[in-house]
Design a protein around this motif. Sequence first.
Motif, short mmCIF file in Angstrom:
data_model
loop_
_atom_site.label_atom_id
_atom_site.label_comp_id
_atom_site.label_asym_id
_atom_site.label_seq_id
_atom_site.Cartn_x
_atom_site.Cartn_y
_atom_site.Cartn_z
N LEU A 28 2.95 2.79 -25.32
CA LEU A 28 3.86 1.91 -24.59
C LEU A 28 3.14 1.15 -23.48
O LEU A 28 3.45 -0.02 -23.22
CB LEU A 28 5.03 2.71 -24.03
N VAL A 29 2.19 1.80 -22.83
CA VAL A 29 1.43 1.11 -21.78
C VAL A 29 0.62 -0.04 -22.39
O VAL A 29 0.62 -1.16 -21.86
CB VAL A 29 0.50 2.10 -21.03
N PHE A 30 -0.05 0.21 -23.51
CA PHE A 30 -0.84 -0.84 -24.14
C PHE A 30 0.05 -1.98 -24.64
O PHE A 30 -0.31 -3.15 -24.52
CB PHE A 30 -1.69 -0.27 -25.28
N ILE A 31 1.19 -1.64 -25.22
CA ILE A 31 2.10 -2.68 -25.70
C ILE A 31 2.64 -3.50 -24.54
O ILE A 31 2.68 -4.74 -24.60
CB ILE A 31 3.24 -2.05 -26.53
N ALA A 32 3.03 -2.84 -23.46
CA ALA A 32 3.55 -3.57 -22.30
C ALA A 32 2.47 -4.47 -21.70
O ALA A 32 2.76 -5.61 -21.31
CB ALA A 32 4.05 -2.58 -21.25
N TRP A 33 1.25 -3.98 -21.66
CA TRP A 33 0.15 -4.78 -21.13
C TRP A 33 -0.09 -6.01 -22.01
O TRP A 33 -0.26 -7.12 -21.52
CB TRP A 33 -1.10 -3.93 -21.03
N ALA A 34 -0.07 -5.81 -23.32
CA ALA A 34 -0.30 -6.93 -24.24
C ALA A 34 0.81 -7.97 -24.13
O ALA A 34 0.55 -9.17 -24.15
CB ALA A 34 -0.40 -6.42 -25.67
N LEU A 35 2.04 -7.52 -23.98
CA LEU A 35 3.15 -8.46 -23.89
C LEU A 35 3.21 -9.15 -22.53
O LEU A 35 3.71 -10.27 -22.42
CB LEU A 35 4.47 -7.76 -24.19
N SER A 36 2.69 -8.50 -21.51
CA SER A 36 2.75 -9.10 -20.17
C SER A 36 1.72 -10.21 -19.97
O SER A 36 1.93 -11.10 -19.15
CB SER A 36 2.57 -8.03 -19.10
N ASN A 39 -0.63 -12.72 -24.83
CA ASN A 39 -1.66 -13.03 -25.83
C ASN A 39 -1.12 -12.97 -27.25
O ASN A 39 -1.84 -13.21 -28.19
CB ASN A 39 -2.85 -12.08 -25.69
N GLY A 40 0.11 -12.58 -27.40
CA GLY A 40 0.72 -12.54 -28.73
C GLY A 40 0.72 -11.15 -29.33
O GLY A 40 0.17 -10.20 -28.77
N PHE A 41 1.33 -11.07 -30.50
CA PHE A 41 1.50 -9.77 -31.15
C PHE A 41 0.25 -9.30 -31.89
O PHE A 41 0.14 -8.13 -32.21
CB PHE A 41 2.67 -9.83 -32.14
N MET A 42 -0.67 -10.18 -32.17
CA MET A 42 -1.87 -9.77 -32.88
C MET A 42 -3.03 -9.49 -31.92
O MET A 42 -4.16 -9.32 -32.33
CB MET A 42 -2.29 -10.83 -33.91
N ASP A 43 -2.73 -9.41 -30.65
CA ASP A 43 -3.73 -9.06 -29.65
C ASP A 43 -4.18 -7.62 -29.88
O ASP A 43 -3.40 -6.77 -30.33
CB ASP A 43 -3.13 -9.21 -28.25
N PHE A 44 -5.44 -7.32 -29.57
CA PHE A 44 -5.98 -5.99 -29.79
C PHE A 44 -5.17 -4.92 -29.06
O PHE A 44 -4.89 -3.86 -29.63
CB PHE A 44 -7.45 -5.93 -29.35
#
Length: 77
Positions: A28-36, A39-44
């Motif tokens: 959840l932390v990584f997903i929240a960071w990516a969405l914040s 960079n999009g859904f295909m971000d690492f």
Amino acid sequence: MFKRNERILAAAPRNIVLAPIFYAFLGLVFIAWALSVHNGFMDFTFVFGCGFLIFAALTYRQARKSLVERDAERAQG
């Protein structure tokens, strides 16, 4: 030593959720960071977070399965 093992095995049903909760939290932390950072859904980091969530679910399922098998063996004798 035998008493200690009995105590650990008695606590196993409570303890099997600790690792999956940790993995889900990381996911959840990584997903929240990516969405914040947008960079999009295909971000690492998003894919990495999804991987942690899947790993948490699989880890929990396997731990529950092994606990049920252990209890079945115990009941048989």
